[in-house]
Design an enzyme around this catalytic site. Structure first.
Site, PDB file in Angstrom:
ATOM      1  N   TYR A 268       4.345   5.531  11.106  1.00  0.00           N
ATOM      2  CA  TYR A 268       4.647   4.128  11.421  1.00  0.00           C
ATOM      3  C   TYR A 268       5.503   3.407  10.377  1.00  0.00           C
ATOM      4  CZ  TYR A 268       0.388   3.599   8.562  1.00  0.00           C
ATOM      5  OH  TYR A 268      -0.544   3.684   7.575  1.00  0.00           O
TER       6      TYR A 268
ATOM      7  N   HIS B 179      -3.393   4.710   4.482  1.00  0.00           N
ATOM      8  CA  HIS B 179      -4.539   3.794   4.593  1.00  0.00           C
ATOM      9  C   HIS B 179      -5.801   4.469   4.056  1.00  0.00           C
ATOM     10  CE1 HIS B 179      -7.563   1.096   6.154  1.00  0.00           C
ATOM     11  NE2 HIS B 179      -8.128   2.132   6.738  1.00  0.00           N
TER      12      HIS B 179
ATOM     13  N   ARG C  46       0.868  -1.182   0.000  1.00  0.00           N
ATOM     14  CA  ARG C  46       0.000   0.000   0.000  1.00  0.00           C
ATOM     15  C   ARG C  46       0.908   1.237   0.000  1.00  0.00           C
ATOM     16  NH1 ARG C  46      -2.158   0.907   5.320  1.00  0.00           N
ATOM     17  NH2 ARG C  46      -0.759   2.673   5.262  1.00  0.00           N
TER      18      ARG C  46
HETATM   19  C1  LIG Z   1     -14.174  -5.322  12.464  1.00  0.00           C
HETATM   20  C2  LIG Z   1     -13.423  -4.050  12.205  1.00  0.00           C
HETATM   21  N1  LIG Z   1     -12.361  -3.729  12.960  1.00  0.00           N
HETATM   22  C3  LIG Z   1     -11.684  -2.589  12.719  1.00  0.00           C
HETATM   23  C4  LIG Z   1     -12.060  -1.744  11.713  1.00  0.00           C
HETATM   24  C5  LIG Z   1     -11.261  -0.483  11.421  1.00  0.00           C
HETATM   25  N2  LIG Z   1     -10.470  -0.741  10.194  1.00  0.00           N
HETATM   26  C6  LIG Z   1     -10.894  -0.309   9.004  1.00  0.00           C
HETATM   27  S1  LIG Z   1      -9.871  -0.758   7.770  1.00  0.00           S
HETATM   28  C7  LIG Z   1      -8.829  -1.544   8.828  1.00  0.00           C
HETATM   29  C8  LIG Z   1      -7.571  -2.209   8.335  1.00  0.00           C
HETATM   30  C9  LIG Z   1      -7.825  -3.376   7.469  1.00  0.00           C
HETATM   31  O1  LIG Z   1      -6.615  -3.813   6.922  1.00  0.00           O
HETATM   32  P1  LIG Z   1      -6.537  -4.877   5.784  1.00  0.00           P
HETATM   33  O2  LIG Z   1      -7.566  -5.928   5.982  1.00  0.00           O
HETATM   34  O3  LIG Z   1      -5.113  -5.316   5.693  1.00  0.00           O
HETATM   35  O4  LIG Z   1      -6.950  -4.087   4.460  1.00  0.00           O
HETATM   36  P2  LIG Z   1      -6.264  -2.811   3.779  1.00  0.00           P
HETATM   37  O5  LIG Z   1      -6.871  -1.599   4.448  1.00  0.00           O
HETATM   38  O6  LIG Z   1      -4.799  -2.903   3.999  1.00  0.00           O
HETATM   39  O7  LIG Z   1      -6.635  -2.861   2.350  1.00  0.00           O
HETATM   40  C10 LIG Z   1      -9.291  -1.429  10.142  1.00  0.00           C
HETATM   41  C11 LIG Z   1      -8.598  -2.001  11.320  1.00  0.00           C
HETATM   42  C12 LIG Z   1     -13.209  -2.099  10.963  1.00  0.00           C
HETATM   43  N3  LIG Z   1     -13.647  -1.341   9.936  1.00  0.00           N
HETATM   44  N4  LIG Z   1     -13.848  -3.257  11.204  1.00  0.00           N
END
Ligand SMILES: Cc1ncc(C[n+]2csc(CCOP(=O)(O)OP(=O)(O)O)c2C)c(N)n1
Length: 377
Positions: A284, A275, A271
């Protein structure tokens, strides 16, 4: 003496090597190159370029306060386009929220996509979801769920239902590396394996879940190796190599369509951006780390391949860049003229027939707005 072995990290090591088709110099591995037709390759490339430019623009629009929120997929375009390009138009896709390339590939008009970012009167979901949490039933793209990982069992249930009624659809579900730590990922893989569900689990391993790096997400040598425990096939591909993604997904789609069951694909990528518009990744990770991945840019790699094939030139590059920028500029201008959804639409869609108490609330609210207007003028 029997043949029992421990499935040690060393045994898992072989699955760490990603499938790669494109070479540094733009040429390809002749044994693996799917030799796709020129028109298909150019369509894939155009969509990736449009995706990149659109992400860049939407990020800026958020910074200017013109939209509320956005998530870019910069650096991950090959993972999204290389995979969706293997499907038929009848197949369903279940996105997470970082796959803007899906509606672009499936022909959703840019105006319609942007209407959702603005939550205006032309937005399919009437401004009720966060920007980039789209819903395009007409393009067989499932409505996006914010809670991480929930789309994975949804996709399995959908694909299982299709199998039961004899519908030949296969389902491609996207998620990040962080989602593989959710229970939803595990129940979905387990169920799909047992019932041979026609689903493809596609993990965009971009190595971060907001600020959490991959090594804090799993102790496994790869995400792909997790397939073993569910009795699925799994493969790690170079997610910045659009042809490697295509080859692996095509095989998985054909297998699912022939009732051969699911596959777990891990697209190893990065990425490059934040985010979301609410994140500052400099807190980070280091600039040096990000810089290394800029040199592996999936769009640049694909362009070198197209040039090597004799399908692309500098001149075509310039005209594509201009075409895409013009399209975005014109559409943003048009979309900013569309009004918000009508206030009364707030009361729609929950009940087939609006109950009395809601009807009363609606009337009271509309009367209040009328009164407020009168005081303002
Ligand atoms: C159940 C839940 N926990 C926390 C969040 C907050 N949150 C949104 S995106 C994210 C990170 C997800 O990372 P990843 O699955 O690696 O996908 P990426 O964003 O890297 O594409 C988090 C923790 C959420 N939306 N839902």
């Amino acid at each position: 003496m029997n043949d029992a072995i421990f499935i040690t990290p060393e045994v898992q090591e072989a699955a760490e090597i990603p499938l790669t088709v494109l070479r540094e110099d733009g040429s390809s591995d002749p044994d693996l190159d799917p030799n796709l037709p020129k028109e298909l390759l150019l369509r894939m490339y155009r969509t990736m370029v449009l995706n990149r430019e659109l992400d860049d623009r939407l990020f800026k629009l958020q910074r200017q306060g013109r939209i509320g929120f956005y998530l870019t997929c910069t650096g991950e375009e090959a993972a999204v386009i290389g995979s969706v390009a293997t499907l038929n138009d009848e197949d369903w896709v279940f996105p997470s929220y970082r796959e803007t390339g899906l509606p672009l590939w499936r022909g959703v008009p840019l105006r319609k996509f942007l209407a959702q970012q603005y939550g205006n009167a032309e937005d399919n979901v009437k401004g009720r979801q966060m920007p980039v949490h789209t819903s395009f039933r007409e393009a067989r793209i499932m409505s996006i769920s914010s809670p991480v990982g929930t789309q994975i069992p949804q996709a399995v249930g959908f694909a299982w239902a299709a199998k039961i009624v004899g519908d030949p659809t296969v389902v491609l579900v996207y998620f990040g590396d962080g989602a593989t730590s959710e229970g939803d990922f595990h129940v979905a893989c387990n169920f799909a394996g047992v019932f041979k569900v026609p689903v493809i689990f596609f993990c965009r391993n971009n190595q971060y879940a907001i600020s959490v790096p991959l090594k804090r997400q799993t102790a496994a040598r790869s995400i792909a190796v997790k397939a073993v425990a569910y009795g699925l096939e799994g493969i790690r591909v170079d997610g910045n190599d659009v042809l490697a993604v295509y080859v692996a997904t095509k095989r998985a789609v054909e297998k699912a369509r022939a009732d051969g069951g699911p596959t777990l694909i891990e697209a190893l990528t990065y990425r490059v951006g934040a985010h979301s518009t609410s994140d500052d990744p400099r807190r980070y990770r280091s600039d040096e780390e990000v810089q290394q991945w800029h040199t592996k840019d999936p769009i640049e790699r694909f362009r070198r391949y197209l040039e090597w094939r004799g399908y692309w030139s500098e001149l075509q590059q310039e005209s594509l860049a201009e075409e895409v920028r013009d399209l975005i500029n014109r559409t943003v201008e048009d979309v900013e003229k569309i009004p918000p959804p009508p206030v009364e639409s707030l009361f729609d869609d929950v009940y087939a027939r609006i109950p009395r108490h809601l009807q009363e609330q609606k009337e009271a609210y509309l009367a209040y707005l009328k009164e407020a207007d009168r005081w303002r003028s």
